[in-house]
Scaffold this motif. Structure first.
Motif, mmCIF file in Angstrom:
data_model
loop_
_atom_site.group_PDB
_atom_site.id
_atom_site.type_symbol
_atom_site.label_atom_id
_atom_site.label_comp_id
_atom_site.label_asym_id
_atom_site.label_seq_id
_atom_site.Cartn_x
_atom_site.Cartn_y
_atom_site.Cartn_z
ATOM 1 N N ILE A 1 0.833 -1.202 0.000
ATOM 2 C CA ILE A 1 0.000 0.000 0.000
ATOM 3 C C ILE A 1 0.868 1.253 0.000
ATOM 4 C CG2 ILE A 1 -1.576 1.374 1.423
ATOM 5 C CD1 ILE A 1 -2.938 -0.820 -0.177
ATOM 6 N N SER A 2 1.946 1.213 0.742
ATOM 7 C CA SER A 2 2.831 2.384 0.808
ATOM 8 C C SER A 2 3.345 2.765 -0.572
ATOM 9 C CB SER A 2 4.006 2.099 1.747
ATOM 10 O OG SER A 2 3.551 1.881 3.058
ATOM 11 N N TYR A 3 3.739 1.758 -1.342
ATOM 12 C CA TYR A 3 4.238 2.051 -2.690
ATOM 13 C C TYR A 3 3.095 2.467 -3.614
ATOM 14 C CZ TYR A 3 6.230 1.490 -7.313
ATOM 15 O OH TYR A 3 6.634 1.720 -8.605
ATOM 16 N N GLU A 4 1.954 1.811 -3.479
ATOM 17 C CA GLU A 4 0.809 2.127 -4.338
ATOM 18 C C GLU A 4 0.385 3.581 -4.165
ATOM 19 O OE1 GLU A 4 -1.851 1.051 -7.343
ATOM 20 O OE2 GLU A 4 -0.178 -0.061 -6.465
ATOM 21 N N LEU A 5 0.439 4.066 -2.938
ATOM 22 C CA LEU A 5 0.054 5.454 -2.673
ATOM 23 C C LEU A 5 0.957 6.443 -3.399
ATOM 24 C CD1 LEU A 5 -0.734 5.172 1.143
ATOM 25 C CD2 LEU A 5 -2.384 5.751 -0.651
ATOM 26 N N THR A 6 2.231 6.097 -3.539
ATOM 27 C CA THR A 6 3.165 7.001 -4.224
ATOM 28 C C THR A 6 2.900 7.055 -5.726
ATOM 29 O OG1 THR A 6 4.840 5.279 -4.606
ATOM 30 C CG2 THR A 6 4.941 6.469 -2.509
ATOM 31 N N CYS A 7 2.175 6.070 -6.248
ATOM 32 C CA CYS A 7 1.912 5.998 -7.692
ATOM 33 C C CYS A 7 0.631 6.723 -8.097
ATOM 34 C CB CYS A 7 1.817 4.535 -8.134
ATOM 35 S SG CYS A 7 3.315 3.570 -7.832
ATOM 36 N N ILE A 8 -0.129 7.189 -7.118
ATOM 37 C CA ILE A 8 -1.417 7.813 -7.413
ATOM 38 C C ILE A 8 -1.215 9.222 -7.965
ATOM 39 C CG2 ILE A 8 -3.618 8.557 -6.449
ATOM 40 C CD1 ILE A 8 -3.200 5.507 -6.561
ATOM 41 N N ASP A 9 -1.890 9.519 -9.056
ATOM 42 C CA ASP A 9 -1.820 10.835 -9.695
ATOM 43 C C ASP A 9 -2.845 11.752 -9.026
ATOM 44 O OD1 ASP A 9 -1.817 13.063 -11.307
ATOM 45 O OD2 ASP A 9 -1.912 11.962 -13.198
ATOM 46 N N THR A 10 -2.403 12.509 -8.039
ATOM 47 C CA THR A 10 -3.323 13.362 -7.282
ATOM 48 C C THR A 10 -3.899 14.488 -8.137
ATOM 49 O OG1 THR A 10 -1.452 14.677 -6.471
ATOM 50 C CG2 THR A 10 -2.215 12.863 -5.078
ATOM 51 N N GLN A 11 -3.121 14.968 -9.101
ATOM 52 C CA GLN A 11 -3.611 16.040 -9.965
ATOM 53 C C GLN A 11 -4.803 15.567 -10.793
ATOM 54 O OE1 GLN A 11 -2.574 19.118 -9.777
ATOM 55 N NE2 GLN A 11 -3.914 19.900 -11.386
#
Length: 268
Positions: free
Chosen positions: A241-251
């Motif tokens: 989950i920690s890595y998956e969160l870094t891959c999310i395109d917040t923009q």
């Protein structure tokens, strides 16, 4: 054999959805009390869901990380609710079915014109009502008795909740303000709706997370639902989950909330 009341969680693989077949855990569906804006739009038809153990562990990790563990049961049900709603809307709002909705809209317009005449133009009396069936029924004849015709109109008005006092308001809701999703946009509508509702819930319940962190939660949760918030994704390989969160395109997710697409159209 799986009971009809059981929903099997789906895996998104190479652009297709297939049932998970291994390491499934049966989970009862819990009322989504914090997400009534979703349940007002759709009714989940299953009482039990079978969800992969791995997905449940990832969800647990996400909730612990964001300190939302108290909502575990509700988020577990939200997983299957959003996935099933997404797949249903994606199928129902296909190009092939849109003409049926258009025809239904036109028929309601015609029905409301008839009701308007019945309610407000008493000098124009309906002389008869005829019913046609898919097969010829010789013993059925046209209804001409004024009392029976009046009873039919009253039944229709009662079913629609229409009377002389609220006719124009009801008409506006049924026809003038009715909206139909554009062809092929059902799935996208569910994604936008889910992200917006989920984000609002997180903001209301969280005191320590930034807006970007909450957007990452939304994107990660959709991935756990096996739903790509970005159409360029064809499958998911979640490792942590920690890595998956870094891959999310917040923009990208911010645009979904701040500038939602016009996914509806009107047929007049």
């Amino acid at each position: 054999m799986v009971d009809e009341s059981t929903y099997i969680f789906k895996e998104f693989n190479n652009g297709l959805y297939i049932d998970y077949a291994e390491n499934l855990i049966s989970v009862p569906f819990t009322s989504l009390e914090n997400f009534t804006d979703l349940t007002d739009q759709y009714s989940f038809p299953y009482s039990i869901s079978q969800i992969p153990d791995e997905i449940l562990k990832f969800l647990d990790e996400l909730l612990i990380l964001y300190k939302f563990k108290e909502f575990k049961e509700e988020f577990t049900s939200l997983l299957v609710f959003i996935q099933e709603m997404y797949l249903t809307y994606k199928e129902v709002q296909s190009d092939d079915l849109i003409p049926q909705f258009v025809e239904e809209d036109k028929e309601y317009q015609n029905l409301l014109k008839i009701i308007e005449i019945y309610l407000f133009k008493k000098e124009i009396e309906p002389h008869s009502i005829a019913f046609k069936f898919s097969e010829t029924v010789t013993e059925i004849s046209t209804i001409k008795n004024s009392t029976v015709i009046d009873d039919i109109f009253k039944a229709i008005c009662k079913n629609l909740g229409i009377d002389q006092n609220n006719f124009h308001e009801k008409k506006a809701k049924i026809i003038e303000n009715s909206q139909i999703l554009k062809p092929g946009k059902g799935g996208e509508y569910v994604k936008e709706l889910s992200v917006s509702i989920l984000y609002n819930f997180l903001r209301a319940k969280s005191n320590n997370n930034s807006k970007n962190e909450l957007l990452r939660f939304c994107g990660c949760f959709l991935h756990l639902c096996q739903i790509p918030y970005n159409d360029s994704d064809n499958e998911f390989f979640i490792t942590t989950i920690s890595y998956e969160l870094t891959c999310i395109d917040t923009q990208y997710l911010r645009h979904i909330i701040m500038r939602p697409k016009n996914l509806f159209t009107k047929y007049q």
